[in-house]
Design an enzyme around this catalytic site. Structure first.
Site, PDB file in Angstrom:
ATOM      1  N   GLY A  48      -9.026  52.920 -18.303  1.00 64.51           N
ATOM      2  CA  GLY A  48      -9.452  51.697 -17.627  1.00 64.51           C
ATOM      3  C   GLY A  48     -10.366  51.994 -16.462  1.00 64.51           C
ATOM      4  CG  HIS A  59       0.473  51.211 -20.182  1.00 67.06           C
ATOM      5  ND1 HIS A  59       0.154  52.256 -19.358  1.00 67.06           N
ATOM      6  CD2 HIS A  59      -0.560  50.334 -20.108  1.00 67.06           C
ATOM      7  CE1 HIS A  59      -1.036  52.032 -18.811  1.00 67.06           C
ATOM      8  NE2 HIS A  59      -1.478  50.871 -19.243  1.00 67.06           N
ATOM      9  CE1 TYR A  64     -11.026  54.759 -20.699  1.00 63.76           C
ATOM     10  CE2 TYR A  64     -10.373  54.231 -22.956  1.00 63.76           C
ATOM     11  CZ  TYR A  64     -10.219  54.062 -21.588  1.00 63.76           C
ATOM     12  OH  TYR A  64      -9.261  53.200 -21.108  1.00 63.76           O
ATOM     13  NE  ARG A  75      -2.123   2.200 -44.770  1.00 68.10           N
ATOM     14  CZ  ARG A  75      -2.965   1.602 -43.910  1.00 68.10           C
ATOM     15  NH1 ARG A  75      -4.264   1.684 -44.108  1.00 68.10           N
ATOM     16  NH2 ARG A  75      -2.510   0.926 -42.883  1.00 68.10           N
ATOM     17  CG  ASN A 126      -6.939  51.043 -26.803  1.00 75.24           C
ATOM     18  OD1 ASN A 126      -6.798  50.018 -26.165  1.00 75.24           O
ATOM     19  ND2 ASN A 126      -7.929  51.890 -26.604  1.00 75.24           N
TER      20      ASN A 126
END
Length: 512
Positions: A58, A81, A51, A291, A193
């Site tokens: 994708g 991208h 891949y 407090r 990635n």
């Protein structure tokens, strides 16, 4: 010099590179492992379907890429991208992003050419920051869009922030003698990635949130001091019967700040004796915002401890896919680019920080409302009531800013939107979460600046400087050096900005 690759990076080492000017160096043995990983993948990928090397990306992974197109495929991925929008990330967040990406590469499980690590190191050390935008990544296949802008610079394109201005990458590289990386196997996919944008922002958030908590504890101690609160709600004895580390740490640090104070009261000296009054002038117990500080800020402390553990684990992990194992001689496909760990912790961090800002706002309101404190003039107005306004205008800013924090605290972790043709069907939105947390932290410094000035004005109203604890007196003097006591009304926005910078740059009580 911080050495990367020989051991796990710590938050302190990241701080030193980001804020103290220390440079990074790469461990020689680790760099050899990076090269071994590259050489293995180069050989292993021949004649195999892997891949992102000889497939599309994708949902288009079923398309085989010819050998002649594999290098161009990586360039296409980077350029396609680079679609970020919104404001550029700040230089410090961008630098942290680069450190996080370099740390992942130095684990030697990405199969990238060593020149990628060397150029990244050089850019970090020379303070050359890629123009990376806040909007784009969904934090599932990593921070794809943000890291594509990093990759764009590494191949010599796009823009960088250098010497306080945005400049074309090619011009800056030529001036500094830097050479862009080449594509050898999968450099494009390896760079984009991963979770390094959200991790980088998370590192900056942790450093700044620690500072915030230290100031919140300091200011909470000082308000207890100037209203002459009883000391037993901060006592070791009371807090020890609650098992939470954060609560006990906060109480101990408040006692540390108040050491030597002649204003905080000891309950047995005032109330643990026979009294004749039917109605007491003094409150027997303070309002919760005074407090219950250990119980309110204690969870913030514990949240920061957990967030640091997760973010540092991510920093020293491999956030990539596929993962290359040159020792086992295999390539593993999976989801190590997914950002759920960071997303969840940043949501928790921004919620905790918002809670801190809410406490500060309530303490501020207590000081400014004479019907509550019965001690100070309305709005800490040291001038003529009705004619002057004191801190009235500043309170509006604090209130509206805390309200924005409350809205920003909606968790991104539960706001997944499937995309990428439903390939990314559940996503982390981790970068959004981290950047929203960063905004909440910045907002909270603004609120604490207003709170700080109000406390200092209260000291002047009471003329109690010589009764303050040593720590409180030091803060008083340092703030007064920035903004002298005021009675007449004048614009204070620039001075509040200076006090914010003081809070950012000075070490309060050390919490960690």
């Amino acid at each position: 010099m911080v050495v990367l690759g020989s051991k796990s990076l710590t938050l302190d080492e990241v701080y030193r590179v980001l804020y103290a000017g220390e440079e990074l160096s790469l461990d020689a043995a680790a760099l050899q492992q990076v090269e071994a990983s590259f050489l293995f993948l180069q050989k292993f990928s021949a004649k195999k379907l892997i891949y992102g090397i000889n497939t599309g990306f994708g949902p288009m992974a079923q398309y085989r890429i010819s050998d002649s197109d594999t290098f161009q495929l990586q360039y296409n991925l980077i350029r396609s991208h680079s679609t970020g929008a919104g404001k550029p990330l700040s230089p410090v967040i961008t630098k942290a992003l680069m450190i996080a990406r370099l740390s992942s590469f130095m684990q030697a499980h990405s199969g990238i050419h060593p020149e990628v690590t060397i150029l990244l190191k050089d850019l970090i050390n020379k303070n050359v920051y890629p123009c990376v935008f806040e909007h784009g990544g969904v934090g599932a296949s990593g921070d794809l869009v943000q890291l594509a802008h990093l990759a764009l610079v590494l191949i010599g394109e796009g823009e960088v922030w250098y010497e306080d201005k945005m400049q074309p990458t090619a011009e800056v590289f030529a001036r500094l003698g830097l050479k862009p990386i080449g594509i050898h196997v999968r450099e494009g996919l390896a760079i984009i990635n991963g979770t390094s944008a959200m991790t980088g922002a998370g590192l900056v958030n942790l450093i700044q949130a620690r500072q915030l908590l230290g100031w919140a504890v300091t200011l909470s101690a000082m308000i207890n001091e100037i209203v002459e609160a009883f000391d037993d709600h901060l006592s070791a004895e009371l807090n020890a019967v609650k098992m939470h580390v954060g609560q006990n740490t906060v109480a101990a640090k408040m006692r540390e700040v108040l050491q030597g104070s002649r204003m905080v009261r000891h309950r047995p000296d005032h109330l643990y004796k026979e009294l004749e009054e039917e109605i007491f002038k003094d409150k027997v117990q303070e309002y919760y915002s005074l407090r219950c500080v250990p119980q309110i800020l204690g969870p913030v402390y514990d949240t920061l401890i957990q967030a640091e553990k997760v973010v540092i684990h991510e920093l020293n992990s491999v956030s990539d896919n596929p993962v290359v194992d040159h020792e086992l001689e295999n390539v593993f496909h999976g989801g190590n680019f997914h950002g759920d760990y960071i997303s969840l912790e940043m949501d928790k961090l921004k919620i905790a920080t918002t809670r801190l800002s809410m406490l500060a706002e309530r303490q501020l309101n207590y000081l400014l409302n004479e019907k509550l404190n019965h001690k100070f003039p309305p709005f800490m107005n040291l001038g003529k009531l009705g004619f002057n306004f004191g801190m009235q205008g500043a309170q509006f800013t604090a209130t509206s800013t805390v309200a924005e924090n409350q809205t920003l605290s909606f968790p991104m972790y539960v706001h997944s939107i499937p995309n990428n043709n439903d390939n990314q069907d559940i996503v982390s939105m981790g970068c959004n979460s981290a950047l929203m947390a960063n905004k909440v932290i910045a907002n909270t410094f603004e609120v604490l600046a207003i709170h700080t000035l109000t406390i200092i004005q209260a000291v002047d109203y009471l003329q109690c400087q010589d009764r303050l604890a040593g720590f409180s007196h030091k803060v008083y003097q340092e703030v007064r050096a920035i903004y002298p006591k005021f009675i007449e009304d004048s614009p204070m926005y620039k001075d509040l900005g200076k006090i914010k910078e003081y809070l950012l740059c000075n070490e309060p009580v050390k919490m960690f």
